[in-house]
Write an enzyme that holds these catalytic residues in place. Structure first.
Site, mmCIF file in Angstrom:
data_model
loop_
_atom_site.group_PDB
_atom_site.id
_atom_site.type_symbol
_atom_site.label_atom_id
_atom_site.label_comp_id
_atom_site.label_asym_id
_atom_site.label_seq_id
_atom_site.Cartn_x
_atom_site.Cartn_y
_atom_site.Cartn_z
ATOM 1 C CE LYS A 174 -1.891 3.234 2.856
ATOM 2 N NZ LYS A 174 -1.759 4.186 1.817
ATOM 3 N N GLY A 227 7.028 5.277 8.015
ATOM 4 C CA GLY A 227 6.161 6.446 8.111
ATOM 5 C C GLY A 227 6.401 7.154 9.433
ATOM 6 C CB SER A 228 4.442 9.698 11.193
ATOM 7 O OG SER A 228 3.193 9.030 11.252
ATOM 8 C CB VAL A 231 0.954 6.315 11.338
ATOM 9 C CG1 VAL A 231 0.353 5.124 10.610
ATOM 10 C CG2 VAL A 231 0.108 7.553 11.077
ATOM 11 N N GLY A 232 3.080 4.726 13.204
ATOM 12 C CA GLY A 232 3.828 3.495 13.477
ATOM 13 C C GLY A 232 3.403 2.840 14.781
ATOM 14 C CD GLU A 249 13.742 1.437 9.333
ATOM 15 O OE1 GLU A 249 14.126 2.514 9.851
ATOM 16 O OE2 GLU A 249 14.378 0.392 9.413
ATOM 17 C CB CYS A 283 13.377 9.479 7.747
ATOM 18 S SG CYS A 283 14.275 8.482 6.590
ATOM 19 C CD GLU A 383 10.043 13.303 11.235
ATOM 20 O OE1 GLU A 383 8.903 12.865 11.438
ATOM 21 O OE2 GLU A 383 10.923 12.679 10.613
HETATM 22 P P1 NAD Z 1 2.436 8.542 7.670
HETATM 23 O O1 NAD Z 1 2.749 7.849 8.943
HETATM 24 O O2 NAD Z 1 1.392 9.575 7.679
HETATM 25 O O3 NAD Z 1 2.009 7.477 6.557
HETATM 26 C C1 NAD Z 1 2.820 6.387 6.210
HETATM 27 C C2 NAD Z 1 1.946 5.310 5.566
HETATM 28 O O4 NAD Z 1 1.067 4.772 6.568
HETATM 29 C C3 NAD Z 1 1.041 5.826 4.444
HETATM 30 O O5 NAD Z 1 0.988 4.873 3.418
HETATM 31 C C4 NAD Z 1 -0.307 5.960 5.139
HETATM 32 O O6 NAD Z 1 -1.401 5.885 4.269
HETATM 33 C C5 NAD Z 1 -0.266 4.772 6.079
HETATM 34 N N1 NAD Z 1 -1.202 4.835 7.217
HETATM 35 C C6 NAD Z 1 -1.779 5.937 7.768
HETATM 36 N N2 NAD Z 1 -2.601 5.572 8.783
HETATM 37 C C7 NAD Z 1 -2.534 4.225 8.871
HETATM 38 C C8 NAD Z 1 -3.145 3.264 9.726
HETATM 39 N N3 NAD Z 1 -3.989 3.621 10.696
HETATM 40 N N4 NAD Z 1 -2.838 1.965 9.555
HETATM 41 C C9 NAD Z 1 -1.963 1.579 8.597
HETATM 42 N N5 NAD Z 1 -1.378 2.443 7.743
HETATM 43 C C10 NAD Z 1 -1.648 3.756 7.888
HETATM 44 O O7 NAD Z 1 3.844 9.113 7.134
HETATM 45 P P2 NAD Z 1 4.117 10.017 5.851
HETATM 46 O O8 NAD Z 1 3.605 11.388 6.141
HETATM 47 O O9 NAD Z 1 3.687 9.318 4.622
HETATM 48 O O10 NAD Z 1 5.737 10.044 5.833
HETATM 49 C C11 NAD Z 1 6.497 10.906 6.608
HETATM 50 C C12 NAD Z 1 7.047 10.204 7.836
HETATM 51 O O11 NAD Z 1 7.768 9.036 7.425
HETATM 52 C C13 NAD Z 1 8.066 11.040 8.599
HETATM 53 O O12 NAD Z 1 7.813 10.911 9.975
HETATM 54 C C14 NAD Z 1 9.400 10.414 8.233
HETATM 55 O O13 NAD Z 1 10.428 10.597 9.178
HETATM 56 C C15 NAD Z 1 9.019 8.980 8.093
HETATM 57 N N6 NAD Z 1 10.010 8.261 7.295
HETATM 58 C C16 NAD Z 1 10.856 7.412 7.943
HETATM 59 C C17 NAD Z 1 11.834 6.733 7.229
HETATM 60 C C18 NAD Z 1 12.776 5.783 7.924
HETATM 61 O O14 NAD Z 1 13.352 4.952 7.238
HETATM 62 N N7 NAD Z 1 12.961 5.881 9.227
HETATM 63 C C19 NAD Z 1 11.930 6.919 5.848
HETATM 64 C C20 NAD Z 1 11.050 7.796 5.219
HETATM 65 C C21 NAD Z 1 10.081 8.460 5.959
#
Ligand code: NAD
Length: 496
Positions: A174, A227-228, A231-232, A249, A283, A383
């Site tokens: 996804k 992701g964030s 959400v993680g 991550e 990130c 962040e």
């Molecule tokens: P996000 O957490 O908003 O979304 C990430 C993904 O999770 C998206 O596909 C989103 O649709 C999905 N998602 C949202 N709610 C969900 C739920 N309840 N259940 C399952 N999936 C869900 O993050 P973003 O805004 O897309 O990306 C930015 C963030 O990602 C920043 O915090 C950045 O630091 C982090 N990031 C981390 C790394 C790493 O390797 N550590 C790399 C790139 C980005």
């Protein structure tokens, strides 16, 4: 306007509900990029079922044969690098040089994991009893649910797909709702490279509607999320009751430490790249620069002067150095942090949205630097994910390390010094997953482990051969060819 579809069981299909949504170019929101299936749990169900069926065949394909498909995909990506990069600049916003780098990372990962198909090493080891053989092998796990963010729309999907596939798993991916085109381009390439139907399935849509049902689906055995942190945490909690492998991550608040013996011009270039590359939306972005007081003034002046020269605009223009924030909400978050920063520290440059001419149709913000920022300030702790850098003065290496470690995240850190002893002390004492000497916080290569400590990750690493540990499980095998019952730990060896 192009209509994009989900990829389920080898077919490109709309959402069950027929619903769609659209995406727009963040550099020019007058440009609609396409319509995409607004999927839900029913589409996830179909994708997971297809992946579960395909798994029974795919896991038995010899790993070197699986790897040949990845190799062919890498070759195709090389040919398509330029059009894929251009489409990525349109949907994500970062400049062409960087989107070419994003596609290149997918190419590198595909070649790297293709090579791994002829390794996937386990161990052979002596057994403690006579006429007994012992070894360990990696076994595939099953269906992997891959959830990815928008900032590396092809690289991050490749970091998850390629190791998952070479290990013999099948996948449901996804992509972020706002950057599906790059993931679709990657999956189409895998399809053309010969991937059998059902082995990779792609479902477009939003987090709660598509991501959440993937995470809780009983047939999904691995969840790999980038992701964030916010959400993680939800994802990890939702995956816990069914004991899925769960790889996370998440966010970062990375630091560059500039000591009094540093090459200041080199450090300034590193801070510009770390702070404003990808509009600060990495990130690994260097959103904090801790500078020794003896060189603070010189560094601050040069850094501000360099930041003011950055050309901001549409990333398709080759002369542009920094693109827009990715979305309106991301831009608002950044502007809010700038307001918070004004109450916490000294604004040295930037601080405003750019609206001149056609820039008003995009989400552009000036490169922004705050000076004399207290390490506990919100802009030095949280962040921001935008072109905002906090300069923090310090008096010693020890203080720089304490400030560097004094945040909830632990992804990347860098030190600029000419003193090898100080470099090694920082390398030892910074509690991060990635560390650089005389280079910015950005620049990971695919064959080394990637990930972070504390609230950045949960102990796994992607990329490198470390990624194989996410997508495989160890099986220890004992073969007794003595022809009699032998009992480990109980039989006493008396010689044959
Ligand atoms: P996000 O957490 O908003 O979304 C990430 C993904 O999770 C998206 O596909 C989103 O649709 C999905 N998602 C949202 N709610 C969900 C739920 N309840 N259940 C399952 N999936 C869900 O993050 P973003 O805004 O897309 O990306 C930015 C963030 O990602 C920043 O915090 C950045 O630091 C982090 N990031 C981390 C790394 C790493 O390797 N550590 C790399 C790139 C980005």
């Amino acid at each position: 306007m192009q209509n994009y579809l989900n990829f389920i069981d080898g077919e490109w299909v709309p959402a069950h509900s027929g619903k769609t949504y659209q995406t727009f170019n963040p550099a020019d929101t007058r440009q609609c990029l396409g319509s995409f299936p607004d999927s839900d749990a029913a589409d996830v169900e179909a994708a997971v079922e297809a992946a579960a069926r395909a798994y029974e065949r795919w896991r038995l394909v010899p790993a070197p044969k699986r790897a040949e498909i990845l190799f062919r995909a890498a070759e195709l990506l090389v040919q398509r690098k330029e059009p894929f990069a251009r489409q990525m600049t349109e949907e994500m916003g970062k400049v062409l040089k960087e989107t070419r780098g994003d596609v290149q990372e997918a190419i590198d990962m595909s070649y790297f994991m293709a090579g791994e198909g002829r390794r996937l090493y386990g161990q052979t080891t002596p057994a403690e009893l006579p006429s007994k053989f012992a070894m360990s092998i990696r076994q595939s796990v099953g269906v992997c649910g891959l959830i990815t963010p928008w900032n590396f729309p092809m690289a991050i999907p490749s970091w998850k797909l390629m190791p998952a596939l070479v290990c013999g798993n099948t996948c449901v991916i996804k992509p972020a709702e706002s950057t599906p085109i790059s993931a679709i381009n990657l999956v189409k390439t895998l399809q053309e490279a010969g991937l059998p139907k059902g082995v990779v399935n792609l479902v477009c849509g939003h987090g709660p509607q598509v991501g959440a049902p993937i995470v809780t689906h009983p047939k999904v055995r691995v969840v790999s999320f980038t992701g964030s942190t916010e959400v993680g945490r939800l994802v990890a909690q939702a995956a816990a009751p069914t004991f899925k492998h769960c790889h996370m991550e998440m966010g970062g608040k990375n630091v560059i430490m500039v000591l009094d013996d540093a090459d200041i011009d080199l450090a300034v270039e590193g801070a510009v790249w770390g702070g404003f590359g990808t509009t600060g939306q990495r990130c690994t972005a260097a959103s904090r620069v801790v500078v020794h007081r003896k060189v603070y003034q010189e560094f601050a002046e040069k850094f501000v002067s360099r930041a003011r020269k950055i050309k901001v605009g549409n990333g398709l223009d080759e002369t542009v150095e920094m693109g827009p924030s990715h979305s309106e909400s991301q831009m608002q978050t950044v502007l809010n942090y700038i307001e918070i920063g004004k109450g916490e520290a000294e604004l040295l440059t930037g601080g405003s949205r750019l609206t001149e001419g056609d820039l008003r149709y995009g989400y552009f913000i000036e490169p922004t630097i705050f000076g004399n920022v207290p390490p506990t300030a919100r802009i030095a702790q949280e962040e921001i994910f935008g072109p905002v850098v906090a300069l923090i003065p310090c008096d010693s290496l020890e203080e720089a390390i304490a400030i560097g470690n004094g945040v909830e995240y632990g992804l990347s850190a860098a030190i600029y010094t000419r003193d090898v002893n100080r470099a090694f002390i920082a390398m030892r004492d910074m509690y991060t997953g990635i560390f650089y000497v005389n280079s910015s916080t950005i620049g990971a290569e695919v064959h080394l482990p990637f990930g972070g400590t504390k609230n950045t990750g949960n102990g796994h690493r992607e990329a490198g051969i470390a990624a194989l540990d996410i997508f495989s499980e160890w099986k220890s095998i004992y073969i007794d060819y003595s022809g009699r019952l032998q009992k480990a730990q109980i039989d006493e060896y008396k010689g044959e």
